[in-house]
Design a protein around this motif. Structure first.
Motif, short mmCIF file in Angstrom:
data_model
loop_
_atom_site.label_atom_id
_atom_site.label_comp_id
_atom_site.label_asym_id
_atom_site.label_seq_id
_atom_site.Cartn_x
_atom_site.Cartn_y
_atom_site.Cartn_z
N ARG A 219 0.83 -1.21 0.00
CA ARG A 219 0.00 0.00 0.00
C ARG A 219 0.87 1.27 0.00
N ARG A 221 3.83 1.50 -1.43
CA ARG A 221 4.34 1.62 -2.81
C ARG A 221 3.26 2.23 -3.71
N THR A 222 2.02 1.78 -3.52
CA THR A 222 0.91 2.31 -4.33
C THR A 222 0.73 3.80 -4.06
N LEU A 225 3.49 5.80 -5.78
CA LEU A 225 3.23 5.87 -7.22
C LEU A 225 2.04 6.79 -7.50
N GLY A 226 1.03 6.74 -6.62
CA GLY A 226 -0.13 7.62 -6.76
C GLY A 226 0.27 9.09 -6.68
N ARG A 228 3.22 10.23 -7.49
CA ARG A 228 3.92 10.53 -8.75
C ARG A 228 2.92 10.86 -9.84
N VAL A 229 1.85 10.05 -9.90
CA VAL A 229 0.81 10.29 -10.92
C VAL A 229 0.21 11.68 -10.73
N THR A 231 1.59 14.31 -9.32
CA THR A 231 2.57 15.33 -9.72
C THR A 231 2.64 15.43 -11.24
N MET A 232 2.64 14.27 -11.91
CA MET A 232 2.73 14.27 -13.38
C MET A 232 1.48 14.90 -14.00
N VAL B 35 -3.14 2.36 -10.30
CA VAL B 35 -2.15 3.44 -10.25
C VAL B 35 -1.03 3.17 -11.25
N LEU B 42 0.50 7.91 -18.51
CA LEU B 42 1.10 9.25 -18.51
C LEU B 42 2.51 9.22 -19.11
N VAL B 47 4.58 12.52 -20.48
CA VAL B 47 4.53 13.39 -19.30
C VAL B 47 5.59 12.93 -18.32
#
Lengths: 241, 65
Positions: A219, A221-222, A225-226, A228-229, A231-232, B35, B42, B47
Motif C-alpha cells: 500500500r 508503494r501504491t 506511485l499515486g 507521482r501520478v 505530480t505528473m 495506479v 502518462l 509526461v
C-alpha cells in the motif's frame, strides 16, 4: 536514525521494498499454513473452553496487529509533524485501512469467542469499549484521507488526531488490569498459557505480522506511485496551460 | 475433525478472518494495478515529473559529449 534516513528517499524505498516483498509474502503464507495445521489437527482442545480455544489463534493476533498499526501510525505522525519525513504521511495513509481491518477482525472474533465463553457477544466493559473506539478512530482517519484533497494538509490533520488518539492504546492494554472486566488478562506474557497452545499462537502471530508488513509495503508503494501520478498530472496541466 | 457444539463460532471466526484479509489484499492489489496503469499511460504520453525533466535536462549535454 540511520536506516530511517536511508529509507526516507521514496525511490530508495521503492527499490528496497520491491526486493523485500516476495520474502514477506512467502513467510506470511508459510507461517499461516503451519499455524492453521497446529490450530486444528495439531493441538488439543482446552480443558475448560473446549474446542473454542481455537479462536485464540486468530483473535489476539488481530487485536495485537490493530494496536501495532496504531502505534506505527503514531510514530509516523511524529515524523510528519516534527521531521516532515517524506514517507511518514505515506505510512499513515497506507496503514489506516489495514488497522481498521484488523480491529474489525479483533471485534468480530472476540464477539464469536465471547458468546460461548461469557454467554454474551458484547458488554460495554473497558477493554471492549476502548477497542471499539480504536476501530472508530481508524475509520475517522480513513475519512480524513478520503475527504481532504491536499495530501500535505490531510497528513497534518491526520497526524494531530492520531497523536491525540494514541492515549487509547495504553488504556486498551492496561484496561484488564485496572478495571474489572469480563475480558481475561494477558495470560501469554505471564506464562499462564499451556505449551500445547504456544506453537499455533506464535506461528499465527508471526504469519499475521508478515502479512501486515506485506500489505503495508504494497500500500505504501501504491501511495508513492499515486503521488507521482498526481505530480505528473499537475505538470501536464501546467504545461498545457 | 469434530469441533463440537460451538463449531459455528469457530468456523465463523476463521471465515470472517479469511474474507476480511483476502478482501483487503485484493483491494490493495487492485489499487496498485490502477495506479500503475495510470502511471504507464502518462509516461506513454511523454509526461514527466519536474524532477525527472530536470535530471534529463542535466544529463542531455553530458550524453552529447
Amino acid at each position: 536514525m540511520g536506516i530511517t534516513n536511508t529509507l526516507a528517499n521514496p525511490t530508495r524505498f521503492m527499490s528496497y521494498s520491491g526486493k523485500i516483498l516476495p520474502v514477506t509474502w512467502a513467510l506470511a503464507l508459510v507461517m499461516i499454513l503451519a499455524g492453521l495445521y497446529y490450530a486444528f489437527p495439531g493441538s488439543p482442545p482446552d480443558y475448560q473452553m473446549g474446542e473454542v480455544v481455537r479462536l485464540m489463534y486468530i483473535h489476539p493476533q488481530a487485536a495485537w496487529l490493530a494496536m501495532l498499526t496504531y502505534v506505527l501510525m503514531a510514530i509516523a505522525a511524529l515524523g510528519t509533524i516534527i521531521w516532515r519525513h517524506p514517507l511518514a504521511d505515506v505510512l499513515q495513509k497506507a496503514a489506516a485501512p489495514i488497522g481498521a481491518c484488523f480491529a474489525l477482525l479483533g471485534l468480530i472474533t472476540g464477539m464469536l469467542w465471547g458468546q460461548p465463553t461469557w454467554g454474551t457477544y458484547w458488554v460495554w466493559d473497558a477493554r471492549l469499549t476502548s477497542f471499539l473506539i480504536l476501530f472508530i478512530m481508524f475509520l475517522g482517519l480513513i475519512a480524513i484521507w478520503a475527504t481532504v484533497d491536499d495530501p500535505g494538509r490531510a497528513a497534518r490533520i491526520a497526524a494531530i488526531l492520531t497523536l491525540v488518539g494514541a492515549v487509547n492504546i495504553p488504556i486498551i492494554y492496561f484496561s484488564v488490569q485496572i478495571w474489572s472486566t469480563l475480558h481475561q488478562p494477558q495470560g501469554l506474557l505471564q506464562g499462564q498459557t499451556d505449551e500445547h497452545f504456544l506453537p499455533p499462537m506464535f506461528l499465527m502471530l508471526g504469519g499475521y505480522t508478515f502479512l501486515f508488513i506485506s500489505i503495508l509495503l504494497l500500500r505504501m508503494r501504491t501511495e508513492i506511485l499515486g503521488r507521482r501520478v498526481r505530480t505528473m498530472q499537475l505538470t501536464s496541466v501546467t504545461a498545457e496551460a | 475433525m469434530d469441533l463440537g457444539d460451538h463449531a459455528g463460532f469457530i468456523i465463523g471466526g476463521y471465515l470472517a478472518s479469511f474474507v476480511v484479509i483476502v478482501g483487503l489484499i485484493v483491494f490493495s492489489i487492485n489499487q496498485s494495478r490502477k495506479v500503475r496503469a495510470r502511471l504507464a499511460e502518462l509516461e506513454a504520453r511523454g509526461v514527466r515529473r519536474r524532477s525527472d525533466a530536470r535530471s534529463a535536462g542535466r544529463a542531455a549535454p553530458e550524453a552529447k559529449v
